[in-house]
Write a protein that holds these residues in place. Structure first.
Motif, PDB file in Angstrom:
ATOM      1  N   TRP A 151     -41.903  -1.984  20.993  1.00  0.00           N
ATOM      2  CA  TRP A 151     -42.130  -2.239  19.665  1.00  0.00           C
ATOM      3  C   TRP A 151     -41.223  -3.594  19.034  1.00  0.00           C
ATOM      4  CZ3 TRP A 151     -45.892  -0.203  15.633  1.00  0.00           C
ATOM      5  CH2 TRP A 151     -47.445   0.062  16.328  1.00  0.00           C
ATOM      6  N   ARG A 153     -39.662  -5.999  15.565  1.00  0.00           N
ATOM      7  CA  ARG A 153     -39.783  -5.858  14.068  1.00  0.00           C
ATOM      8  C   ARG A 153     -41.231  -6.297  13.872  1.00  0.00           C
ATOM      9  NH1 ARG A 153     -36.629  -5.876   9.880  1.00  0.00           N
ATOM     10  NH2 ARG A 153     -34.678  -5.747  11.245  1.00  0.00           N
ATOM     11  N   THR A 154     -41.611  -7.439  14.692  1.00  0.00           N
ATOM     12  CA  THR A 154     -43.026  -8.345  14.313  1.00  0.00           C
ATOM     13  C   THR A 154     -44.052  -7.205  14.491  1.00  0.00           C
ATOM     14  OG1 THR A 154     -42.009 -10.430  14.851  1.00  0.00           O
ATOM     15  CG2 THR A 154     -44.577 -10.031  14.952  1.00  0.00           C
ATOM     16  N   ASP A 155     -43.990  -6.624  15.419  1.00  0.00           N
ATOM     17  CA  ASP A 155     -44.978  -5.378  15.758  1.00  0.00           C
ATOM     18  C   ASP A 155     -45.009  -4.258  14.836  1.00  0.00           C
ATOM     19  OD1 ASP A 155     -45.748  -6.397  18.187  1.00  0.00           O
ATOM     20  OD2 ASP A 155     -43.977  -5.387  19.348  1.00  0.00           O
ATOM     21  N   CYS A 156     -43.870  -3.919  14.065  1.00  0.00           N
ATOM     22  CA  CYS A 156     -43.777  -3.014  13.137  1.00  0.00           C
ATOM     23  C   CYS A 156     -44.606  -3.562  11.826  1.00  0.00           C
ATOM     24  CB  CYS A 156     -42.460  -2.567  12.896  1.00  0.00           C
ATOM     25  SG  CYS A 156     -41.563  -1.737  14.132  1.00  0.00           S
ATOM     26  N   VAL A 157     -44.118  -4.864  11.383  1.00  0.00           N
ATOM     27  CA  VAL A 157     -44.823  -5.526  10.387  1.00  0.00           C
ATOM     28  C   VAL A 157     -46.469  -5.550  10.416  1.00  0.00           C
ATOM     29  CG1 VAL A 157     -44.889  -7.470   8.911  1.00  0.00           C
ATOM     30  CG2 VAL A 157     -42.705  -6.695   9.702  1.00  0.00           C
ATOM     31  N   ARG A 158     -46.806  -6.017  11.296  1.00  0.00           N
ATOM     32  CA  ARG A 158     -48.001  -6.079  12.017  1.00  0.00           C
ATOM     33  C   ARG A 158     -48.813  -4.894  11.661  1.00  0.00           C
ATOM     34  NH1 ARG A 158     -47.825  -7.916  16.748  1.00  0.00           N
ATOM     35  NH2 ARG A 158     -47.853 -10.070  16.188  1.00  0.00           N
ATOM     36  N   TYR A 159     -48.322  -3.760  12.029  1.00  0.00           N
ATOM     37  CA  TYR A 159     -48.955  -2.204  12.044  1.00  0.00           C
ATOM     38  C   TYR A 159     -48.910  -1.812  10.661  1.00  0.00           C
ATOM     39  CZ  TYR A 159     -49.587   2.733  12.820  1.00  0.00           C
ATOM     40  OH  TYR A 159     -50.309   3.998  12.621  1.00  0.00           O
ATOM     41  N   SER A 161     -48.963  -3.791   8.163  1.00  0.00           N
ATOM     42  CA  SER A 161     -49.734  -4.674   7.571  1.00  0.00           C
ATOM     43  C   SER A 161     -51.276  -4.008   7.508  1.00  0.00           C
ATOM     44  CB  SER A 161     -49.801  -5.992   7.817  1.00  0.00           C
ATOM     45  OG  SER A 161     -48.755  -6.486   7.492  1.00  0.00           O
ATOM     46  N   SER A 162     -51.588  -3.456   8.691  1.00  0.00           N
ATOM     47  CA  SER A 162     -52.897  -3.099   8.730  1.00  0.00           C
ATOM     48  C   SER A 162     -53.262  -1.892   8.192  1.00  0.00           C
ATOM     49  CB  SER A 162     -53.063  -2.625  10.401  1.00  0.00           C
ATOM     50  OG  SER A 162     -52.366  -1.644  10.895  1.00  0.00           O
ATOM     51  N   ALA A 166     -47.894  -3.807   3.787  1.00  0.00           N
ATOM     52  CA  ALA A 166     -47.180  -4.843   4.295  1.00  0.00           C
ATOM     53  C   ALA A 166     -46.096  -5.139   3.157  1.00  0.00           C
ATOM     54  CB  ALA A 166     -48.081  -5.854   4.008  1.00  0.00           C
ATOM     55  N   GLN A 250     -40.881 -21.517   9.582  1.00  0.00           N
ATOM     56  CA  GLN A 250     -40.951 -20.681  10.819  1.00  0.00           C
ATOM     57  C   GLN A 250     -40.270 -21.203  12.047  1.00  0.00           C
ATOM     58  OE1 GLN A 250     -43.013 -17.907  10.789  1.00  0.00           O
ATOM     59  NE2 GLN A 250     -42.740 -18.249   8.669  1.00  0.00           N
TER      60      GLN A 250
END
Length: 290
Positions: A151, A153-159, A161-162, A166, A250
């Protein structure tokens, strides 16, 4: 990692430990309360809050041994420097190790048998795999579940957020010298009383910590919280760097490292075993890195 454990994506943790410096932003304490109520308690995972004191109060108390923060120094001859960082060892690592010893049933100064240890999870993602290190004592064995999962950092933020998390705030002392301009602006613009708090602290440490002053050992220069080495309420925190513009567009790959650090703070996150700044390790009775 707490959410992953509570939701069965990782094995159930026995405990989660939060090392409280006593000077975290209010948003961090509110978030911790929410995690305890909504994530940890329903899963039966106790959150243990440990502390070595209040770092802000200790820094201004001439009767207290102060573990120095990494303050920016402007010497009388115009040369720049930084004070040594000891705060992580004193206010993060030390209370965690003390708690771990108690959980194992061997409080200091008892010796812990070689075959007794805890598996400690450290939340470092693949973006910062170079910060994954072994523990410096035998009774703690570090594991890095996020790296094991692959994972970022992006994966962590996505999780997060789910799960409706967030808005997870960054945990670090309110007056950490490693804040970047964006963090200083956020404090000023969203929490006027916390901004006043750090401005007053910045002024109070201009000649060093209170104990040094009481002993007649004043700094030869002046100490500051902001890397510009001017009073915080006068520091150029409204300077929006190329890094922030790049983030807005971005286009993160094009940002300059120095600009990024000025805007967002030192890149590495702040946590007990992966603090933003590296320091020489000094052993004490707890086997701590200070």
């Amino acid at each position: 990692m707490l959410a992953l454990s509570a939701n069965g994506r990782l094995p159930k943790a026995d405990y989660a430990i939060f090392a409280d410096t006593g000077w975290e932003p209010r948003a961090v304490y509110r978030h911790l309360d929410r995690l305890e109520k909504e994530i940890a308690a329903p899963a039966g995972i106790p959150i243990l809050r440990v502390s070595s004191g209040n770092i802000r109060r200790d820094a201004l108390d001439p009767g207290h041994r102060f573990a120095s923060m990494p303050l920016y120094i402007l010497n009388q001859d115009g040369k720049q420097g930084m004070t040594r960082r000891q705060c992580t060892g004193e206010y993060k690592i030390k209370p965690i190790k003390r708690q771990v010893r108690e959980l194992l049933g061997y409080p200091y100064p008892q010796r812990i048998p070689k075959d007794i240890f805890v598996e400690q999870w450290v939340g470092i993602s693949t973006d910062e795999f170079h910060r994954a290190k072994d523990a410096d004592v035998r009774y703690m064995r570090n594991r890095h579940p996020l790296i094991d999962l692959g994972w970022s950092r992006t994966d962590c933020v996505r999780y997060l957020s789910s799960l409706g998390l967030a808005d997870t705030p960054k945990s670090s002392c309110l007056g950490c010298p490693f804040h970047g301009n964006a963090q200083w602006r956020h404090i000023r613009d969203t929490s006027p009383d916390e901004w006043q708090d750090v401005v007053e602290f910045d002024a109070a440490i201009r000649q060093g910590n209170a104990r040094a002053n009481a002993g007649g050992n004043r700094l030869l220069g002046q100490a500051f919280l902001h890397r510009s080495r001017v009073p915080l309420d006068q520091a150029p925190i409204d300077h929006v760097t190329a890094a922030e513009w790049a983030a807005r567009q971005q286009e993160l790959d094009d940002r300059a490292p120095m600009e990024e650090e000025l805007e967002n703070g030192v890149v590495d996150g702040c946590s007990p075993w992966a603090c933003r700044a590296e320091a020489d390790l000094v052993r004490d009775d707890f086997g701590l890195a200070s």
